[in-house]
Motif scaffolding. Structure first.
Motif, PDB file in Angstrom:
ATOM      1  N   SER A   1       0.855  -1.174   0.000  1.00 24.12           N
ATOM      2  CA  SER A   1       0.000   0.000   0.000  1.00 24.12           C
ATOM      3  C   SER A   1       0.894   1.227   0.000  1.00 24.12           C
ATOM      4  O   SER A   1       1.590   1.456   0.993  1.00 24.12           O
ATOM      5  CB  SER A   1      -0.901  -0.007   1.231  1.00 24.12           C
ATOM      6  N   PRO A   2       0.989   1.979  -1.046  1.00 19.10           N
ATOM      7  CA  PRO A   2       0.276   1.836  -2.312  1.00 19.10           C
ATOM      8  C   PRO A   2       0.778   0.615  -3.075  1.00 19.10           C
ATOM      9  O   PRO A   2       1.865   0.116  -2.835  1.00 19.10           O
ATOM     10  CB  PRO A   2       0.596   3.136  -3.044  1.00 19.10           C
ATOM     11  N   LEU A   3      -0.046   0.176  -4.019  1.00 18.14           N
ATOM     12  CA  LEU A   3       0.290  -1.018  -4.783  1.00 18.14           C
ATOM     13  C   LEU A   3       1.548  -0.812  -5.617  1.00 18.14           C
ATOM     14  O   LEU A   3       1.714   0.215  -6.265  1.00 18.14           O
ATOM     15  CB  LEU A   3      -0.868  -1.396  -5.707  1.00 18.14           C
ATOM     16  N   ALA A   4       2.429  -1.796  -5.547  1.00 18.76           N
ATOM     17  CA  ALA A   4       3.662  -1.777  -6.341  1.00 18.76           C
ATOM     18  C   ALA A   4       3.828  -3.148  -6.980  1.00 18.76           C
ATOM     19  O   ALA A   4       3.529  -4.182  -6.361  1.00 18.76           O
ATOM     20  CB  ALA A   4       4.854  -1.465  -5.450  1.00 18.76           C
ATOM     21  N   LYS A   5       4.304  -3.162  -8.214  1.00 22.43           N
ATOM     22  CA  LYS A   5       4.514  -4.419  -8.941  1.00 22.43           C
ATOM     23  C   LYS A   5       5.479  -5.295  -8.147  1.00 22.43           C
ATOM     24  O   LYS A   5       6.480  -4.810  -7.623  1.00 22.43           O
ATOM     25  CB  LYS A   5       5.088  -4.127 -10.323  1.00 22.43           C
ATOM     26  N   LEU A   6       5.172  -6.580  -8.058  1.00 20.07           N
ATOM     27  CA  LEU A   6       6.048  -7.505  -7.337  1.00 20.07           C
ATOM     28  C   LEU A   6       7.414  -7.602  -8.012  1.00 20.07           C
ATOM     29  O   LEU A   6       7.493  -7.741  -9.236  1.00 20.07           O
ATOM     30  CB  LEU A   6       5.451  -8.911  -7.279  1.00 20.07           C
ATOM     31  N   SER A   7       8.461  -7.524  -7.212  1.00 16.93           N
ATOM     32  CA  SER A   7       9.804  -7.733  -7.754  1.00 16.93           C
ATOM     33  C   SER A   7      10.380  -9.056  -7.253  1.00 16.93           C
ATOM     34  O   SER A   7      11.309  -9.595  -7.845  1.00 16.93           O
ATOM     35  CB  SER A   7      10.720  -6.569  -7.364  1.00 16.93           C
ATOM     36  N   THR A   8       9.833  -9.564  -6.159  1.00 14.45           N
ATOM     37  CA  THR A   8      10.202 -10.886  -5.623  1.00 14.45           C
ATOM     38  C   THR A   8       8.904 -11.612  -5.274  1.00 14.45           C
ATOM     39  O   THR A   8       7.826 -11.006  -5.277  1.00 14.45           O
ATOM     40  CB  THR A   8      11.077 -10.775  -4.351  1.00 14.45           C
ATOM     41  N   ASN A   9       9.016 -12.879  -4.964  1.00 15.44           N
ATOM     42  CA  ASN A   9       7.831 -13.648  -4.587  1.00 15.44           C
ATOM     43  C   ASN A   9       7.131 -13.020  -3.385  1.00 15.44           C
ATOM     44  O   ASN A   9       7.789 -12.646  -2.408  1.00 15.44           O
ATOM     45  CB  ASN A   9       8.213 -15.080  -4.217  1.00 15.44           C
ATOM     46  N   ALA A  10       5.814 -12.926  -3.450  1.00 12.85           N
ATOM     47  CA  ALA A  10       5.020 -12.533  -2.286  1.00 12.85           C
ATOM     48  C   ALA A  10       4.700 -13.811  -1.521  1.00 12.85           C
ATOM     49  O   ALA A  10       4.333 -14.830  -2.111  1.00 12.85           O
ATOM     50  CB  ALA A  10       3.741 -11.838  -2.728  1.00 12.85           C
ATOM     51  N   THR A  11       4.865 -13.778  -0.206  1.00 14.99           N
ATOM     52  CA  THR A  11       4.674 -14.967   0.622  1.00 14.99           C
ATOM     53  C   THR A  11       3.416 -14.830   1.465  1.00 14.99           C
ATOM     54  O   THR A  11       3.227 -13.816   2.137  1.00 14.99           O
ATOM     55  CB  THR A  11       5.892 -15.176   1.550  1.00 14.99           C
ATOM     56  N   ILE A  12       2.591 -15.845   1.421  1.00 14.24           N
ATOM     57  CA  ILE A  12       1.402 -15.917   2.270  1.00 14.24           C
ATOM     58  C   ILE A  12       1.565 -17.154   3.140  1.00 14.24           C
ATOM     59  O   ILE A  12       1.612 -18.273   2.638  1.00 14.24           O
ATOM     60  CB  ILE A  12       0.109 -16.022   1.431  1.00 14.24           C
ATOM     61  N   THR A  13       1.686 -16.949   4.447  1.00 16.53           N
ATOM     62  CA  THR A  13       1.861 -18.066   5.378  1.00 16.53           C
ATOM     63  C   THR A  13       0.504 -18.439   5.963  1.00 16.53           C
ATOM     64  O   THR A  13      -0.200 -17.583   6.494  1.00 16.53           O
ATOM     65  CB  THR A  13       2.843 -17.695   6.502  1.00 16.53           C
ATOM     66  N   ILE A  14       0.186 -19.716   5.864  1.00 18.45           N
ATOM     67  CA  ILE A  14      -1.096 -20.233   6.340  1.00 18.45           C
ATOM     68  C   ILE A  14      -0.837 -21.259   7.430  1.00 18.45           C
ATOM     69  O   ILE A  14       0.018 -22.127   7.283  1.00 18.45           O
ATOM     70  CB  ILE A  14      -1.898 -20.871   5.184  1.00 18.45           C
ATOM     71  N   THR A  15      -1.597 -21.146   8.526  1.00 17.51           N
ATOM     72  CA  THR A  15      -1.510 -22.103   9.629  1.00 17.51           C
ATOM     73  C   THR A  15      -2.886 -22.725   9.821  1.00 17.51           C
ATOM     74  O   THR A  15      -3.879 -22.013   9.930  1.00 17.51           O
ATOM     75  CB  THR A  15      -1.071 -21.404  10.933  1.00 17.51           C
ATOM     76  N   ALA A  16      -2.917 -24.052   9.855  1.00 23.50           N
ATOM     77  CA  ALA A  16      -4.168 -24.790  10.086  1.00 23.50           C
ATOM     78  C   ALA A  16      -3.825 -26.173  10.604  1.00 23.50           C
ATOM     79  O   ALA A  16      -2.842 -26.769  10.175  1.00 23.50           O
ATOM     80  CB  ALA A  16      -4.987 -24.886   8.802  1.00 23.50           C
ATOM     81  N   GLY A  17      -4.634 -26.682  11.504  1.00 19.88           N
ATOM     82  CA  GLY A  17      -4.423 -28.030  12.024  1.00 19.88           C
ATOM     83  C   GLY A  17      -3.089 -28.200  12.724  1.00 19.88           C
ATOM     84  O   GLY A  17      -2.521 -29.274  12.718  1.00 19.88           O
ATOM     85  N   GLY A  18      -2.560 -27.114  13.310  1.00 19.59           N
ATOM     86  CA  GLY A  18      -1.293 -27.191  14.029  1.00 19.59           C
ATOM     87  C   GLY A  18      -0.069 -27.195  13.125  1.00 19.59           C
ATOM     88  O   GLY A  18       1.033 -27.411  13.589  1.00 19.59           O
ATOM     89  N   GLN A  19      -0.250 -26.972  11.828  1.00 21.47           N
ATOM     90  CA  GLN A  19       0.862 -26.955  10.888  1.00 21.47           C
ATOM     91  C   GLN A  19       0.859 -25.639  10.121  1.00 21.47           C
ATOM     92  O   GLN A  19      -0.174 -24.983  10.016  1.00 21.47           O
ATOM     93  CB  GLN A  19       0.753 -28.108   9.895  1.00 21.47           C
ATOM     94  N   SER A  20       2.011 -25.269   9.582  1.00 20.40           N
ATOM     95  CA  SER A  20       2.130 -24.055   8.780  1.00 20.40           C
ATOM     96  C   SER A  20       2.832 -24.353   7.463  1.00 20.40           C
ATOM     97  O   SER A  20       3.685 -25.229   7.397  1.00 20.40           O
ATOM     98  CB  SER A  20       2.937 -22.989   9.517  1.00 20.40           C
ATOM     99  N   ASP A  21       2.463 -23.596   6.446  1.00 16.01           N
ATOM    100  CA  ASP A  21       3.124 -23.683   5.152  1.00 16.01           C
ATOM    101  C   ASP A  21       2.914 -22.359   4.443  1.00 16.01           C
ATOM    102  O   ASP A  21       2.142 -21.524   4.900  1.00 16.01           O
ATOM    103  CB  ASP A  21       2.566 -24.842   4.331  1.00 16.01           C
ATOM    104  N   SER A  22       3.601 -22.161   3.333  1.00 15.31           N
ATOM    105  CA  SER A  22       3.527 -20.886   2.633  1.00 15.31           C
ATOM    106  C   SER A  22       3.145 -21.060   1.176  1.00 15.31           C
ATOM    107  O   SER A  22       3.526 -22.029   0.526  1.00 15.31           O
ATOM    108  CB  SER A  22       4.869 -20.164   2.712  1.00 15.31           C
ATOM    109  N   LEU A  23       2.383 -20.088   0.684  1.00 12.08           N
ATOM    110  CA  LEU A  23       2.097 -19.955  -0.744  1.00 12.08           C
ATOM    111  C   LEU A  23       2.964 -18.824  -1.260  1.00 12.08           C
ATOM    112  O   LEU A  23       3.223 -17.844  -0.544  1.00 12.08           O
ATOM    113  CB  LEU A  23       0.629 -19.589  -0.974  1.00 12.08           C
ATOM    114  N   TYR A  24       3.391 -18.933  -2.509  1.00 13.89           N
ATOM    115  CA  TYR A  24       4.230 -17.904  -3.109  1.00 13.89           C
ATOM    116  C   TYR A  24       3.581 -17.425  -4.392  1.00 13.89           C
ATOM    117  O   TYR A  24       3.229 -18.223  -5.249  1.00 13.89           O
ATOM    118  CB  TYR A  24       5.636 -18.450  -3.402  1.00 13.89           C
TER     119      TYR A  24
END
Length: 168
Positions: A136-159
């Motif tokens: 914010s403000p929006l900028a074009k991605l220059s590297t992978n954006a990481t989204i970390t998700i936790t569920a069921g006691g485990q975590s992993d990431s989307l890129y």
């Protein structure tokens, strides 16, 4: 004593063998089947928590792809998926207060608590060419954006990859 009486007495004096105390084949097979069914039930019930994370990862991945495709198809300036600490939602950046209903959801604002999951805060937007933007403000991605998700006691990431917006 007659011969018949002698034979009867001799027959009564011969040791009788008791029947063997083992199990029949039918009994053994029945017990093995019951044990197999019970172990299958226990194994599948124990894995329900482990399946939460892959399901949630797949769900968010599909929603990101949906937003990207919708942005390309509609020609909107930017469509975004945003997450705070407790909810996430999709919207057109031209009208940020109007949320988009994501496929399979009953509400435009999705509660992380209701889905038994947690995610880091993020904003991922796609332009009419499907190119990803973040921040914010929006900028074009220059590297992978990481989204970390936790569920069921485990975590992993989307890129989210730059330029293409591909989410492996």
């Amino acid at each position: 004593m007659t011969q018949d009486e002698s034979r009867a007495r001799q027959h009564d004096q011969t040791p009788h063998t008791a029947p063997c105390g083992g199990f029949t084949l039918v009994e053994v097979i029945t017990v093995l089947l019951i044990i197999g069914i019970l172990s299958a039930l226990i194994a599948t019930r124990g894995n329900t928590l482990n399946s939460d994370l892959p399901a949630r990862m797949s769900e968010v991945r599909a929603q990101l792809r949906y937003i990207q495709l919708k942005a390309m198809k509609s020609g909107a300036s930017y469509l975004a998926l945003q997450c705070s600490n407790s909810t996430y939602w999709a919207y057109d950046t031209a009208t940020p207060s109007t949320y988009l209903l994501l496929p399979g959801e009953k509400s435009a604002t999705i509660s992380l608590t209701d889905k038994n999951m947690a995610m880091n805060a993020f904003t991922i937007a796609f332009d009419r060419f499907g190119i990803p933007y973040s921040g914010s403000p929006l900028a074009k991605l220059s590297t992978n954006a990481t989204i970390t998700i936790t569920a069921g006691g485990q975590s992993d990431s989307l890129y989210v990859t730059p330029e293409t917006g591909f989410v492996p």
